[in-house]
Design a protein around this motif. Sequence first.
Motif, mmCIF file in Angstrom:
data_model
loop_
_atom_site.group_PDB
_atom_site.id
_atom_site.type_symbol
_atom_site.label_atom_id
_atom_site.label_comp_id
_atom_site.label_asym_id
_atom_site.label_seq_id
_atom_site.Cartn_x
_atom_site.Cartn_y
_atom_site.Cartn_z
ATOM 1 N N THR A 4 -71.533 -15.440 -46.432
ATOM 2 C CA THR A 4 -72.518 -14.692 -45.673
ATOM 3 C C THR A 4 -73.413 -15.651 -44.911
ATOM 4 O O THR A 4 -73.157 -16.864 -44.864
ATOM 5 N N ASP A 5 -74.460 -15.088 -44.319
ATOM 6 C CA ASP A 5 -75.427 -15.890 -43.573
ATOM 7 C C ASP A 5 -76.605 -16.221 -44.501
ATOM 8 O O ASP A 5 -77.137 -15.335 -45.176
ATOM 9 N N ALA A 6 -76.987 -17.481 -44.496
ATOM 10 C CA ALA A 6 -78.065 -17.923 -45.397
ATOM 11 C C ALA A 6 -79.382 -17.202 -45.113
ATOM 12 O O ALA A 6 -80.251 -17.140 -45.976
ATOM 13 N N ARG A 7 -79.533 -16.636 -43.883
ATOM 14 C CA ARG A 7 -80.768 -15.928 -43.534
ATOM 15 C C ARG A 7 -80.724 -14.460 -43.941
ATOM 16 O O ARG A 7 -81.659 -13.708 -43.674
ATOM 17 N N SER A 8 -79.615 -14.048 -44.577
ATOM 18 C CA SER A 8 -79.449 -12.610 -44.843
ATOM 19 C C SER A 8 -80.327 -12.150 -45.998
ATOM 20 O O SER A 8 -80.767 -12.933 -46.837
ATOM 21 N N ARG A 9 -80.515 -10.830 -46.020
ATOM 22 C CA ARG A 9 -81.296 -10.222 -47.093
ATOM 23 C C ARG A 9 -80.659 -10.480 -48.452
ATOM 24 O O ARG A 9 -81.346 -10.753 -49.432
ATOM 25 N N LYS A 10 -79.333 -10.401 -48.507
ATOM 26 C CA LYS A 10 -78.673 -10.550 -49.805
ATOM 27 C C LYS A 10 -78.917 -11.935 -50.392
ATOM 28 O O LYS A 10 -79.083 -12.087 -51.599
ATOM 29 N N ILE A 11 -78.974 -12.968 -49.519
ATOM 30 C CA ILE A 11 -79.232 -14.319 -50.029
ATOM 31 C C ILE A 11 -80.667 -14.417 -50.546
ATOM 32 O O ILE A 11 -80.921 -14.993 -51.603
ATOM 33 N N ALA A 12 -81.619 -13.800 -49.837
ATOM 34 C CA ALA A 12 -83.009 -13.798 -50.320
ATOM 35 C C ALA A 12 -83.079 -13.091 -51.674
ATOM 36 O O ALA A 12 -83.760 -13.546 -52.599
ATOM 37 N N GLN A 13 -82.344 -11.984 -51.782
ATOM 38 C CA GLN A 13 -82.375 -11.232 -53.045
ATOM 39 C C GLN A 13 -81.740 -12.034 -54.183
ATOM 40 O O GLN A 13 -82.260 -12.056 -55.303
ATOM 41 N N LEU A 14 -80.637 -12.693 -53.882
ATOM 42 C CA LEU A 14 -79.960 -13.478 -54.938
ATOM 43 C C LEU A 14 -80.742 -14.733 -55.306
ATOM 44 O O LEU A 14 -80.648 -15.213 -56.434
ATOM 45 N N THR A 15 -81.498 -15.258 -54.357
ATOM 46 C CA THR A 15 -82.337 -16.417 -54.666
ATOM 47 C C THR A 15 -83.423 -15.985 -55.644
ATOM 48 O O THR A 15 -83.760 -16.710 -56.576
ATOM 49 N N ARG A 16 -83.934 -14.767 -55.427
ATOM 50 C CA ARG A 16 -84.975 -14.232 -56.311
ATOM 51 C C ARG A 16 -84.404 -13.855 -57.669
ATOM 52 O O ARG A 16 -84.955 -14.173 -58.714
ATOM 53 N N LEU A 17 -83.248 -13.183 -57.651
ATOM 54 C CA LEU A 17 -82.627 -12.702 -58.889
ATOM 55 C C LEU A 17 -81.108 -12.880 -58.753
ATOM 56 O O LEU A 17 -80.449 -12.078 -58.084
ATOM 57 N N PRO A 18 -80.546 -13.926 -59.352
ATOM 58 C CA PRO A 18 -79.131 -14.246 -59.132
ATOM 59 C C PRO A 18 -78.179 -13.382 -59.954
ATOM 60 O O PRO A 18 -77.407 -13.876 -60.787
ATOM 61 N N ARG A 19 -78.229 -12.089 -59.716
ATOM 62 C CA ARG A 19 -77.346 -11.141 -60.398
ATOM 63 C C ARG A 19 -76.791 -10.181 -59.365
ATOM 64 O O ARG A 19 -77.516 -9.743 -58.474
ATOM 65 N N ALA A 20 -75.510 -9.847 -59.501
ATOM 66 C CA ALA A 20 -74.888 -8.971 -58.509
ATOM 67 C C ALA A 20 -73.771 -8.172 -59.157
ATOM 68 O O ALA A 20 -73.326 -8.474 -60.281
ATOM 69 N N ALA A 21 -73.342 -7.143 -58.445
ATOM 70 C CA ALA A 21 -72.191 -6.345 -58.876
ATOM 71 C C ALA A 21 -71.374 -6.030 -57.634
ATOM 72 O O ALA A 21 -71.910 -5.992 -56.520
ATOM 73 N N PHE A 22 -70.085 -5.861 -57.821
ATOM 74 C CA PHE A 22 -69.286 -5.362 -56.696
ATOM 75 C C PHE A 22 -68.249 -4.391 -57.215
ATOM 76 O O PHE A 22 -67.873 -4.417 -58.393
ATOM 77 N N THR A 23 -67.827 -3.523 -56.319
ATOM 78 C CA THR A 23 -66.771 -2.576 -56.677
ATOM 79 C C THR A 23 -65.842 -2.362 -55.499
ATOM 80 O O THR A 23 -66.247 -2.490 -54.336
ATOM 81 N N VAL A 24 -64.603 -2.100 -55.819
ATOM 82 C CA VAL A 24 -63.592 -1.797 -54.801
ATOM 83 C C VAL A 24 -62.582 -0.848 -55.445
ATOM 84 O O VAL A 24 -62.276 -0.965 -56.638
ATOM 85 N N ALA A 25 -62.113 0.126 -54.655
ATOM 86 C CA ALA A 25 -61.162 1.109 -55.192
ATOM 87 C C ALA A 25 -59.917 1.167 -54.326
ATOM 88 O O ALA A 25 -59.990 0.945 -53.108
ATOM 89 N N TRP A 26 -58.798 1.425 -54.959
ATOM 90 C CA TRP A 26 -57.532 1.678 -54.281
ATOM 91 C C TRP A 26 -57.077 3.059 -54.784
ATOM 92 O O TRP A 26 -56.233 3.138 -55.705
ATOM 93 N N PRO A 27 -57.657 4.141 -54.216
ATOM 94 C CA PRO A 27 -57.367 5.478 -54.773
ATOM 95 C C PRO A 27 -55.882 5.811 -54.772
ATOM 96 O O PRO A 27 -55.381 6.479 -55.681
ATOM 97 N N GLU A 28 -55.165 5.336 -53.726
ATOM 98 C CA GLU A 28 -53.737 5.661 -53.632
ATOM 99 C C GLU A 28 -52.945 5.013 -54.772
ATOM 100 O O GLU A 28 -51.852 5.468 -55.110
ATOM 101 N N LEU A 29 -53.514 3.963 -55.354
ATOM 102 C CA LEU A 29 -52.852 3.303 -56.494
ATOM 103 C C LEU A 29 -53.491 3.702 -57.823
ATOM 104 O O LEU A 29 -53.089 3.222 -58.881
ATOM 105 N N GLY A 30 -54.522 4.540 -57.740
ATOM 106 C CA GLY A 30 -55.210 4.952 -58.965
ATOM 107 C C GLY A 30 -55.945 3.801 -59.621
ATOM 108 O O GLY A 30 -55.933 3.657 -60.851
ATOM 109 N N ARG A 31 -56.611 2.968 -58.799
ATOM 110 C CA ARG A 31 -57.291 1.793 -59.345
ATOM 111 C C ARG A 31 -58.700 1.648 -58.789
ATOM 112 O O ARG A 31 -58.930 1.907 -57.606
ATOM 113 N N GLN A 32 -59.588 1.228 -59.652
ATOM 114 C CA GLN A 32 -60.926 0.816 -59.226
ATOM 115 C C GLN A 32 -61.317 -0.401 -60.068
ATOM 116 O O GLN A 32 -61.091 -0.422 -61.285
#
Length: 197
Positions: A61-89
Amino acid sequence: MTVSPTLVAAPFFDELVHWLPDNSEPVRPLVALSTITADGYPDTRHVLLSEFDEIGFYFHTDARSRKIAQLTRLPRAAFTVAWPELGRQLVVLGDTEPAPTTEAQRAYGNRSPYLKTLAWLNSPELAALPIDERIEAWRSFDGEHESDSLLPPATWAGILLRPTRVTLWHAHPGTASRRLEYTREAEGTWASNVLPG
Ligand SMILES: Cc1cc2nc3c(=O)[nH]c(=O)nc-3n(C[C@H](O)[C@H](O)[C@H](O)COP(=O)(O)O)c2cc1C
């Protein structure tokens, strides 16, 4: 310092490598990445999962982005991705840190010519211009640079997410969906749990 267990030792890793494309694949998975605002709200946006390995998951990402400011403050994150056609998340949460420089440079090198240029021109100043000036700035940058020889700009930032919890959601047309959830416990161990979908 606690050393995280490697993902290859995790019971879900063999399945994960079938769910996610190899790092060499040019088309990257689009995932919803959540970070936490200063007010404690989750903030979510789509990003490309650039790579994953035995340590964790990498985003850029870009170092000036909001997400980097947020992670600098609190270095915790989650992500999710789904492939409904394969029945997976896939749902992952964990701790973040800056990705190693070598990884971030490699990920930049693997980005498409468009995304390499975007990393250079992704500025608040350019975003504020009218469309014809933004197109002209892009055309002029492209005319002056060969994308193959472009290096990452100073604003190119890599995020490494070391997972603490990984959930594989499976659907089945003949029965109820369910989740296999893996939680990082003490050094080197993962606890697993079966949950309803
Ligand atoms: C298909 C798609 C792919 C994207 N990939 C990325 C990415 O890999 N990295 C990134 O920083 N932003 C990416 N974005 C833009 C983000 O969604 C977001 O607008 C931007 O990163 C600013 O987010 P922030 O202000 O919450 O930090 C992508 C957006 C879309 C729609």
